[in-house]
Every structure is written in C-alpha cells, then in structure tokens.
Design a protein around this motif. Sequence first.
Motif, PDB file in Angstrom:
ATOM      1  N   UNK A  15      60.420   0.139-100.951  1.00 59.65           N
ATOM      2  CA  UNK A  15      58.899  -0.352-100.229  1.00 59.65           C
ATOM      3  C   UNK A  15      58.464  -0.461-101.322  1.00 59.65           C
ATOM      4  N   UNK A  16      58.170   0.891-102.238  1.00 59.48           N
ATOM      5  CA  UNK A  16      57.310   1.235-103.401  1.00 59.48           C
ATOM      6  C   UNK A  16      57.694   0.171-104.342  1.00 59.48           C
ATOM      7  N   UNK A  17      58.516  -0.136-104.666  1.00 60.06           N
ATOM      8  CA  UNK A  17      59.190  -0.666-105.456  1.00 60.06           C
ATOM      9  C   UNK A  17      58.373  -1.930-105.545  1.00 60.06           C
ATOM     10  N   UNK A  18      58.418  -2.372-104.127  1.00 60.06           N
ATOM     11  CA  UNK A  18      58.424  -3.768-103.716  1.00 60.06           C
ATOM     12  C   UNK A  18      56.757  -3.658-103.904  1.00 60.06           C
ATOM     13  N   UNK A  19      55.941  -3.003-103.692  1.00 58.10           N
ATOM     14  CA  UNK A  19      54.285  -2.618-103.761  1.00 58.10           C
ATOM     15  C   UNK A  19      53.654  -2.221-104.840  1.00 58.10           C
ATOM     16  N   UNK A  20      53.889  -2.608-105.534  1.00 57.04           N
ATOM     17  CA  UNK A  20      53.624  -1.955-106.813  1.00 57.04           C
ATOM     18  C   UNK A  20      51.888  -2.992-107.199  1.00 57.04           C
ATOM     19  N   UNK A  21      51.321  -3.790-106.602  1.00 58.76           N
ATOM     20  CA  UNK A  21      49.912  -4.240-107.082  1.00 58.76           C
ATOM     21  C   UNK A  21      48.748  -3.237-105.836  1.00 58.76           C
ATOM     22  N   UNK A 119      38.756  -1.964-130.649  1.00 61.05           N
ATOM     23  CA  UNK A 119      39.870  -0.557-130.099  1.00 61.05           C
ATOM     24  C   UNK A 119      39.942  -0.416-128.556  1.00 61.05           C
ATOM     25  N   UNK A 120      38.991  -1.113-128.060  1.00 59.61           N
ATOM     26  CA  UNK A 120      39.124  -0.785-126.436  1.00 59.61           C
ATOM     27  C   UNK A 120      40.275  -2.498-125.948  1.00 59.61           C
ATOM     28  N   UNK A 121      40.480  -2.925-127.015  1.00 61.86           N
ATOM     29  CA  UNK A 121      41.656  -4.192-126.765  1.00 61.86           C
ATOM     30  C   UNK A 121      42.873  -3.018-126.204  1.00 61.86           C
ATOM     31  N   UNK A 122      43.607  -3.658-124.643  1.00 62.16           N
ATOM     32  CA  UNK A 122      44.900  -2.779-123.857  1.00 62.16           C
ATOM     33  C   UNK A 122      45.098  -3.296-123.183  1.00 62.16           C
ATOM     34  N   UNK A 123      45.779  -2.660-122.717  1.00 60.39           N
ATOM     35  CA  UNK A 123      46.874  -2.599-120.994  1.00 60.39           C
ATOM     36  C   UNK A 123      46.447  -1.465-120.326  1.00 60.39           C
ATOM     37  N   UNK A 124      45.393  -2.014-119.523  1.00 57.42           N
ATOM     38  CA  UNK A 124      44.384  -0.820-119.091  1.00 57.42           C
ATOM     39  C   UNK A 124      45.260  -0.490-117.213  1.00 57.42           C
ATOM     40  N   UNK A 125      46.176   0.614-116.607  1.00 55.62           N
ATOM     41  CA  UNK A 125      46.937   1.018-115.877  1.00 55.62           C
ATOM     42  C   UNK A 125      45.962   2.403-115.169  1.00 55.62           C
ATOM     43  N   UNK A 126      45.772   1.307-113.208  1.00 52.86           N
ATOM     44  CA  UNK A 126      45.290   2.515-112.028  1.00 52.86           C
ATOM     45  C   UNK A 126      46.544   2.931-111.274  1.00 52.86           C
ATOM     46  N   UNK A 127      47.252   4.163-112.114  1.00 55.49           N
ATOM     47  CA  UNK A 127      48.548   4.614-110.835  1.00 55.49           C
ATOM     48  C   UNK A 127      47.970   5.602-109.708  1.00 55.49           C
ATOM     49  N   UNK A 128      48.679   5.778-108.708  1.00 53.42           N
ATOM     50  CA  UNK A 128      47.484   6.247-107.107  1.00 53.42           C
ATOM     51  C   UNK A 128      49.578   7.047-106.896  1.00 53.42           C
ATOM     52  N   UNK A 129      48.621   8.227-106.096  1.00 52.54           N
ATOM     53  CA  UNK A 129      49.784   8.211-105.501  1.00 52.54           C
ATOM     54  C   UNK A 129      49.806   9.080-103.767  1.00 52.54           C
ATOM     55  N   UNK A 136      56.571  12.398 -95.681  1.00 52.69           N
ATOM     56  CA  UNK A 136      55.481  12.877 -96.865  1.00 52.69           C
ATOM     57  C   UNK A 136      55.453  13.309 -98.178  1.00 52.69           C
ATOM     58  N   UNK A 137      56.328  12.539 -98.974  1.00 51.73           N
ATOM     59  CA  UNK A 137      56.725  12.177 -99.869  1.00 51.73           C
ATOM     60  C   UNK A 137      55.819  11.551-100.940  1.00 51.73           C
ATOM     61  N   UNK A 138      55.707  11.842-101.943  1.00 49.44           N
ATOM     62  CA  UNK A 138      54.217  11.760-102.809  1.00 49.44           C
ATOM     63  C   UNK A 138      54.744   9.345-103.041  1.00 49.44           C
ATOM     64  N   UNK A 139      54.493   8.615-102.578  1.00 46.97           N
ATOM     65  CA  UNK A 139      54.470   7.131-102.846  1.00 46.97           C
ATOM     66  C   UNK A 139      53.608   6.965-104.307  1.00 46.97           C
ATOM     67  N   UNK A 140      54.632   6.863-105.092  1.00 47.06           N
ATOM     68  CA  UNK A 140      53.818   5.876-106.612  1.00 47.06           C
ATOM     69  C   UNK A 140      52.939   4.345-106.397  1.00 47.06           C
ATOM     70  N   UNK A 141      51.753   4.085-106.554  1.00 47.02           N
ATOM     71  CA  UNK A 141      51.654   2.431-106.363  1.00 47.02           C
ATOM     72  C   UNK A 141      51.104   2.280-108.093  1.00 47.02           C
ATOM     73  N   UNK A 142      50.303   1.205-108.526  1.00 47.16           N
ATOM     74  CA  UNK A 142      50.008   1.260-109.922  1.00 47.16           C
ATOM     75  C   UNK A 142      49.625  -0.322-109.634  1.00 47.16           C
TER      76      UNK A 142
END
Length: 311
Positions: A15-21, A119-129, A136-142
């Motif tokens: 579920x975590x892998x499929x719901x990366x968005x 210098x600010x040209x880049x790929x930015x990533x938002x990661x949440x747990x 109750x285990x942390x679910x990682x999304x990005x």
Amino acid sequence: MDGKSILLMALIYAAVIQDVKAAKLTIQPSQNIQAGSTYYLALQCSPDSNSSYTKLRTMEIYKQSMVSPKKLLVKVDSTGSYTPGAGITKPKYKILFLLNAPQLIDKYVQVDINNPDCHDTAEYTCETTGETATSSHPVYLKDSKTVTVQSNPGKVEMKIFHEKPKYDVGEKIEITCQTGVENPEPTWTWEFKPSGDSLTDVKFYKVHDTTYDVRTENIRKSQVDQHTSTQCGYNTGSTLQHEVGMEDDGLKIRCMVDNSELYSAIKTIYLTLDDVKKRMLLADTERIKLEQEKLKQQISKNTTNCNCCCN
C-alpha cells in the motif's frame, strides 16, 4: 512472526509503495520561474487527503540537484521540534510550519527561498511518515517536483581567429561567439548583412539564406562547460567558419543567443586595399560591359529604323 503477521506487513508495504503520491509538495509561485522576476520560492510539504494517516509523525523536505546528492532542507516532528539542514539559514532561507491544525492535511512545513537563482534549480521532495488505522508502524510517503530557475545570458563575446584589420580574398577565418548562461542551455543564430548596407536599412539574412552567398563552410557548437558545485550555469559558444569573398568588404556578421538582439555581437569584415581595387576594377569592367551592350542595342535599333525609312 506468524503467517498472518507476515501477510499483514506485506499488504501494508504494498500500500505504501502504490500510494507514493499521498504526500503533497506545493510550490509557489511556479515550478518554472525567471531569475529576478520573483523575490521568493516557497516549498510546502504536507500530507495529502488520501494519505490515510490517523497520526502524523514527521514531515521533511529534500533537495537534489545535478551536481549534488540528496540534501535535507528541513525536518519537523509532531512535537514541534525541527531540524534545518546544513547551510539552511537566514537570510537565504526561512522555515515555517503549522502543527496545531485540526485536520491532518492542513499541517505543513515550508521552506521559503529568498531571491532564487540557478543554484536553486533542483528536484525537491516532500517526505512524510505517520500511522494509519491498520498499523502503528510508520508509513512513509513522498511527492517530488522539479524546479527550474531560468536566467538571461551574460554578455556575448565575439572573436575572430586570427583577427586583423583587413583580410585577403580567399582567406579562411573562424569567428567564435561565447556567453555564460545559467539554464537552459542557449541556442545560437548566425546572420549577416551584405557589404554597403547599414544596420537599419536592410535586414540581416540567415547564414544559409539563398539570397546571398556567404560562403560558410561550417557552424559548430563550442565545448560546453556543464554545471559544477560552484557554478550552476553553462559557458557555451558557437563557431562559424567563413571564406572571405570578393564582395565581403564591409560584410557584417552577427551572432545571437536564443534569437534575441539584446544578446548579440557583430563583427565587420574589411578587405585589403589590393582586393578592394580588384573589386572596384571588376565593378567598372561590368559597368563598361553593360554600357557597351546598351550602345550595341541602341545602334541596332537605329539601323533597323533607318532601313524601314529607306524602303
């Protein structure tokens, strides 16, 4: 661990892998901006509405550019403790976050970048747990997005190898134009004006325009210096090879970046005195031939009229 536990963990992982968005990265004012057109770039990280979180643990923002590995900009946890990345300090960066919102999707962490440049040209990533109702285990999304900060070229420099005041007919020369540009890499255009025309009364022709034979042998791209850790732009150029012709005295050659006259340079080719004299002599010869041809036609016409009268 029994079979049911293993199956449950596998389902959660899938579920975590499929719901990366299911995390959301919001960028303001745009993912593509012009350097100098805006004084800030805002990166906001938050859970998305389909994250299925019941409890939020952490929110993080990362940056990864062409020349540097993945780098932490900021991390904030549910207690309000936040950790800025190395070098993320004022006045270039400003960190904001909201954790006491009633809805999970309204919680966020944000990094404002003042006066963004290349210098600010880049790929930015938002990661949440966070925790879900099923575990109750942390679910990682990005969620990841690319930001491009474009900028105008620098001054265009034009050089002739070997440059001298006047050139001989048949001489082969190389003309190189160079400039520094941040991104994207520019395109080059070569143009010319026939000799004797001013810069305002006659348009420039493209180098391969059939209106005028400029005798170009080759246009090639110069070596491009790619991004480095200290320089994020390109130093690039273009080289034109040209064989000097009899009609080239006063020929104007222009190179332009991205087809813009604001970023261009012009050189004028002059012939040696002997070649100019030859050109003038040829012009006089052609003029004399034309006058003689007109005179012959006039004599022939008069002769025809005379014969008609005599008859």
